[in-house]
Design an enzyme around this catalytic site. Structure first.
Site, PDB file in Angstrom:
ATOM      1  N   TYR A  18       0.809  -1.222   0.000  1.00  0.00           N
ATOM      2  CA  TYR A  18       0.000   0.000   0.000  1.00  0.00           C
ATOM      3  C   TYR A  18       0.842   1.273   0.000  1.00  0.00           C
ATOM      4  CZ  TYR A  18      -3.613  -3.294   1.490  1.00  0.00           C
ATOM      5  OH  TYR A  18      -4.472  -4.364   1.568  1.00  0.00           O
ATOM      6  N   HIS A  23      -4.312   6.117  -1.529  1.00  0.00           N
ATOM      7  CA  HIS A  23      -4.949   6.012  -0.213  1.00  0.00           C
ATOM      8  C   HIS A  23      -3.951   6.164   0.924  1.00  0.00           C
ATOM      9  CE1 HIS A  23      -8.876   5.611   1.301  1.00  0.00           C
ATOM     10  NE2 HIS A  23      -8.901   4.345   1.618  1.00  0.00           N
ATOM     11  N   PHE A  68      -5.215  -0.481   9.852  1.00  0.00           N
ATOM     12  CA  PHE A  68      -5.850  -0.418   8.547  1.00  0.00           C
ATOM     13  C   PHE A  68      -6.870   0.715   8.562  1.00  0.00           C
ATOM     14  CE2 PHE A  68      -3.934  -4.566   8.145  1.00  0.00           C
ATOM     15  CZ  PHE A  68      -3.425  -4.509   6.854  1.00  0.00           C
ATOM     16  N   ASN A 116     -13.801   6.211   4.403  1.00  0.00           N
ATOM     17  CA  ASN A 116     -14.100   5.321   5.522  1.00  0.00           C
ATOM     18  C   ASN A 116     -13.172   5.537   6.716  1.00  0.00           C
ATOM     19  OD1 ASN A 116     -16.297   4.033   4.309  1.00  0.00           O
ATOM     20  ND2 ASN A 116     -14.976   2.554   3.261  1.00  0.00           N
TER      21      ASN A 116
END
Length: 200
Positions: A18, A23, A68, A116
């Site tokens: 990631y 993100h 996360f 989120n």
């Protein structure tokens, strides 16, 4: 090191897969800010990698939650409680698909939009009254699968502009701390181009 007066949190996902994705702009921005101020991000507290230092003359704690993205609020709440900080001492840095790529926007409060990670922070803190630094990632073409887009590696063209964006994010955080949110908004908010869904 005195107790921190400011908590700066960058949102992202842990793991090498990631690291270089839209993100993770929150994480990347925290790394840049830490490097500019010689702050070492190495300690693990409240499920976040943290580092203590001084930003614009004020003791500060920088943090990258390792929970996360969608569970980031647990870590942020734990850090605020541990250091007896109110939510108004939090600066949250994250990617924003509603803003064009490289645009920077400072807000003193507001909804999570479709993010989120921000949604979980608001849920855990029970308030949206905290400063947020939103970093635009929207490309100049339609995005059919937002989840896939934000977790895909940066394109080569984006990598060429990433360095400038990370510097702008760091400077904006410094401005918020040094001059306050209102002056930082005036200095760094840039009007998004084209149709937008963001809150005003």
């Amino acid at each position: 090191m005195p107790d921190p007066e400011i908590l700066v949190v960058g949102l992202g996902n842990p793991g090498p897969e990631y690291e270089q994705t839209p993100h993770n702009l929150g994480f990347l921005s925290l790394d840049r800010l830490a490097a500019r101020h010689s702050i070492r991000l190495s300690r693990l507290e409240c499920r976040a990698v943290v580092g203590f230092g001084t930003l614009e003359g004020k003791p500060a704690l920088l943090a990258k939650p390792q929970t996360f993205m969608n569970l980031s609020g647990q870590s942020v709440k734990g850090l605020l409680e541990k250091y007896s900080l109110k939510p108004d001492r939090l600066i949250l840095v994250f990617d924003e698909l509603d803003l064009p790529w490289t645009h920077v926007r400072v807000r003193p409060r507001g909804s999570a939009g479709g993010h989120n990670g921000v949604k979980d922070v608001i849920r855990c803190l029970g308030t949206d009254e905290f400063t947020r630094l939103r970093l635009g990632i929207r490309p100049d073409h339609p995005v059919s699968d937002a989840a896939r887009f934000v977790l895909a590696p940066f394109k080569s063209a984006q990598m060429k502009e990433l360095d400038e964006l990370l510097d702008a994010a760091s400077t904006a955080v410094e401005s918020i701390i040094a001059q306050g949110v209102d002056k930082a908004m005036a200095a760094y908010n840039r009007r998004a181009q084209g149709p937008i869904r963001e809150e005003e």
